[in-house]
Design a protein around this motif. Structure first.
Motif, PDB file in Angstrom:
ATOM      1  N   THR B  26      31.293  22.970  29.868  1.00 24.38           N
ATOM      2  CA  THR B  26      31.299  24.316  30.410  1.00 24.38           C
ATOM      3  C   THR B  26      30.382  24.369  31.622  1.00 24.38           C
ATOM      4  O   THR B  26      29.286  23.830  31.602  1.00 24.38           O
ATOM      5  N   ALA B  27      30.880  25.001  32.668  1.00 20.07           N
ATOM      6  CA  ALA B  27      30.075  25.172  33.876  1.00 20.07           C
ATOM      7  C   ALA B  27      30.094  26.639  34.264  1.00 20.07           C
ATOM      8  O   ALA B  27      31.141  27.289  34.201  1.00 20.07           O
ATOM      9  N   ARG B  28      28.925  27.140  34.641  1.00 18.62           N
ATOM     10  CA  ARG B  28      28.828  28.535  35.080  1.00 18.62           C
ATOM     11  C   ARG B  28      28.692  28.576  36.595  1.00 18.62           C
ATOM     12  O   ARG B  28      28.102  27.672  37.191  1.00 18.62           O
ATOM     13  N   SER B  29      29.225  29.634  37.148  1.00 17.79           N
ATOM     14  CA  SER B  29      29.140  29.789  38.593  1.00 17.79           C
ATOM     15  C   SER B  29      27.690  29.957  39.004  1.00 17.79           C
ATOM     16  O   SER B  29      26.950  30.752  38.422  1.00 17.79           O
ATOM     17  N   ILE B  30      27.277  29.187  40.003  1.00 16.74           N
ATOM     18  CA  ILE B  30      25.914  29.321  40.519  1.00 16.74           C
ATOM     19  C   ILE B  30      25.940  29.650  41.995  1.00 16.74           C
ATOM     20  O   ILE B  30      24.952  29.492  42.702  1.00 16.74           O
ATOM     21  N   LEU B  35      32.348  26.718  41.279  1.00 16.35           N
ATOM     22  CA  LEU B  35      33.319  26.310  40.258  1.00 16.35           C
ATOM     23  C   LEU B  35      34.433  25.455  40.866  1.00 16.35           C
ATOM     24  O   LEU B  35      34.924  24.520  40.229  1.00 16.35           O
ATOM     25  N   ARG B  38      32.979  22.137  41.235  1.00 14.61           N
ATOM     26  CA  ARG B  38      32.838  21.509  39.934  1.00 14.61           C
ATOM     27  C   ARG B  38      34.165  20.898  39.469  1.00 14.61           C
ATOM     28  O   ARG B  38      34.209  19.787  38.929  1.00 14.61           O
ATOM     29  N   THR B  56      39.396  29.359  32.239  1.00 15.56           N
ATOM     30  CA  THR B  56      38.381  30.217  32.837  1.00 15.56           C
ATOM     31  C   THR B  56      38.066  31.356  31.881  1.00 15.56           C
ATOM     32  O   THR B  56      38.826  31.648  30.953  1.00 15.56           O
ATOM     33  N   ASP B  57      36.915  31.995  32.122  1.00 15.91           N
ATOM     34  CA  ASP B  57      36.546  33.136  31.278  1.00 15.91           C
ATOM     35  C   ASP B  57      37.389  34.364  31.610  1.00 15.91           C
ATOM     36  O   ASP B  57      37.212  35.409  30.983  1.00 15.91           O
ATOM     37  N   THR B 111      33.512  33.438  36.194  1.00 10.39           N
ATOM     38  CA  THR B 111      32.095  33.084  36.277  1.00 10.39           C
ATOM     39  C   THR B 111      31.797  31.846  35.434  1.00 10.39           C
ATOM     40  O   THR B 111      30.681  31.337  35.444  1.00 10.39           O
ATOM     41  N   GLU B 112      32.811  31.371  34.721  1.00 10.29           N
ATOM     42  CA  GLU B 112      32.601  30.209  33.852  1.00 10.29           C
ATOM     43  C   GLU B 112      33.927  29.488  33.642  1.00 10.29           C
ATOM     44  O   GLU B 112      34.970  30.128  33.504  1.00 10.29           O
ATOM     45  N   THR B 114      35.667  26.024  31.427  1.00 11.95           N
ATOM     46  CA  THR B 114      35.496  24.950  30.449  1.00 11.95           C
ATOM     47  C   THR B 114      36.566  23.900  30.724  1.00 11.95           C
ATOM     48  O   THR B 114      37.751  24.222  30.821  1.00 11.95           O
TER      49      THR B 114
END
Lengths: 112, 253
Positions: B26-30, B35, B38, B56-57, B111-112, B114
């Motif tokens: 899982t990666a969150r937007s920074i 993303l 990523r 995506t979320d 925002t996230e 997986t």
């Protein structure tokens, strides 16, 4: 050597394995090798030196070593019957390293 | 060992047998494009043929076939699937632009994400030449280089990810925790290691090394270094693959 046949089976049958070498850690000699491509002997010699360093040489206390890198993963397993010898495997960086290790162990055990 | 011929041979030799399923990451937007970047990094680190699934979320999902750091086929995606490798032979710039539109649509408002990778046993031509992750990044104005983050931040992310697997951990020159006897073993290992590494040349930006002291030992010792920060772990050997995956995820950011 039966071990070489086993290692060839390992390379061809296991995902991610690019090259396998059987090493004499004491002399730094590559006793046998199998590779997906025709790699020069110099590369295997360098591989042997690296593997020996990671596992502590012929008399080291380490029996298994795994080193991850950006381009590959290096797996070394000392022979249970000849501790001055070891198998060294080069595989893809995203290979399942534990599965490869277990295959190497089985190949060494089969060599008896 | 990464030239094209090598990789083709690698794929030919290895594509016939499956590999274990890796854990979802899982990666969150920074920040803007983080993303998207990523996703391209996930493509870039995939050498063996794999199916990359993205969720995506926002409830959108996509599935790709990836091999040799290249996008071979879009199986499902916002805007429809396509055989990218075939399309590439016609027009690179047009394909790159269309893919960017599709990827941005997939990630819009998210925002996230997986990601999950599974081995692909059949259906990938080892000679397929879809666009590489790096070519797409260049076309889309992105960089795949690892963000310049503090080494301690990366090691902490790694420790958090493997906390359920770790028997004991010890930071070089810092704190540690875990089973007392394992912590003592780690301390002795670090002291012995320092003597060796004190004479070592520059070993690159990061390293990951796992050692098993005896063939019958149930635990392994892991040394993970990023920049000037190092953490040592004692973990059960059967968690090696999970720990290695966690390390890759941590250094990817």
């Amino acid at each position: 050597m039966a071990i070489l046949k086993n290692l060839e089976v390992l390379r061809l049958g296991h995902p991610g394995v690019e090259a396998v070498a059987y090493l004499d850690l004491g002399s730094g000699t590559v006793l046998g090798k199998t590779s997906a491509i025709n790699q020069p002997q110099e590369e295997f010699d360098a591989l042997s030196a690296t593997a020996s360093g990671l596992i502590g040489g012929a008399t080291g206390e380490t029996d298994e070593a795994v080193r991850l890198g950006p381009m590959d993963a290096l797996i070394i397993r000392r022979s249970p019957v000849s501790p001055s010898e070891a198998v060294c495997v080069v595989c893809a960086p995203d290979a399942d390293v534990l599965s490869v290790l277990n295959h190497v162990t089985a190949a060494l055990d089969a060599n008896g | 060992m990464t030239d094209r011929k090598t990789l083709e041979r690698r794929l030919q030799a290895l594509a016939s047998v499956g590999v274990s399923k890796t854990n979802g990451r899982t990666a969150r937007s920074i920040g803007p494009n983080s993303l998207l970047r990523r996703l391209l990094v996930e493509l870039d680190i995939t050498i063996m043929p794999r199916r990359l699934t993205v969720e995506t979320d926002k409830g959108r999902a996509a599935s790709f076939l990836v091999a040799n750091s290249r996008l071979i086929r879009i199986e499902s995606m916002v805007g429809g699937g396509t055989d990218v490798a075939s399309d590439l032979r016609s027009n690179d710039a047009e394909l790159n632009a269309r893919l960017q539109t599709q990827f941005r649509a997939l990630l819009e408002g998210a925002t996230e994400i997986t990601t999950l990778t599974d081995p692909v046993v059949e259906g990938v031509d080892p000679k397929a030449a879809g666009p590489s992750a790096r070519a797409l990044a260049e076309a889309w104005g992105l960089s795949l280089e690892v963000p310049d983050r503090a080494p301690v931040e990366i090691l902490d992310a790694f420790l958090t990810a493997v906390k359920d697997d770790v028997v004991a951990w010890l930071k070089a020159g810092g704190s540690g925790a875990g089973e007392p006897d394992k912590l003592d073993e780690l301390t002795a290992f670090v002291e012995a290691r320092s003597e060796v590494e004190g004479e070592a040349p520059d070993r690159g930006r990061w390293s990951f090394l796992s050692l098993r002291r005896a063939a019958t030992a149930s635990d392994i010792t892991v040394s993970a270094r990023y920049g000037d920060a190092t953490v040592y772990l004692s973990v059960p050997r059967d968690r090696l693959t999970a720990v290695a995956d966690a390390w890759r995820a941590a250094i990817l950011g």
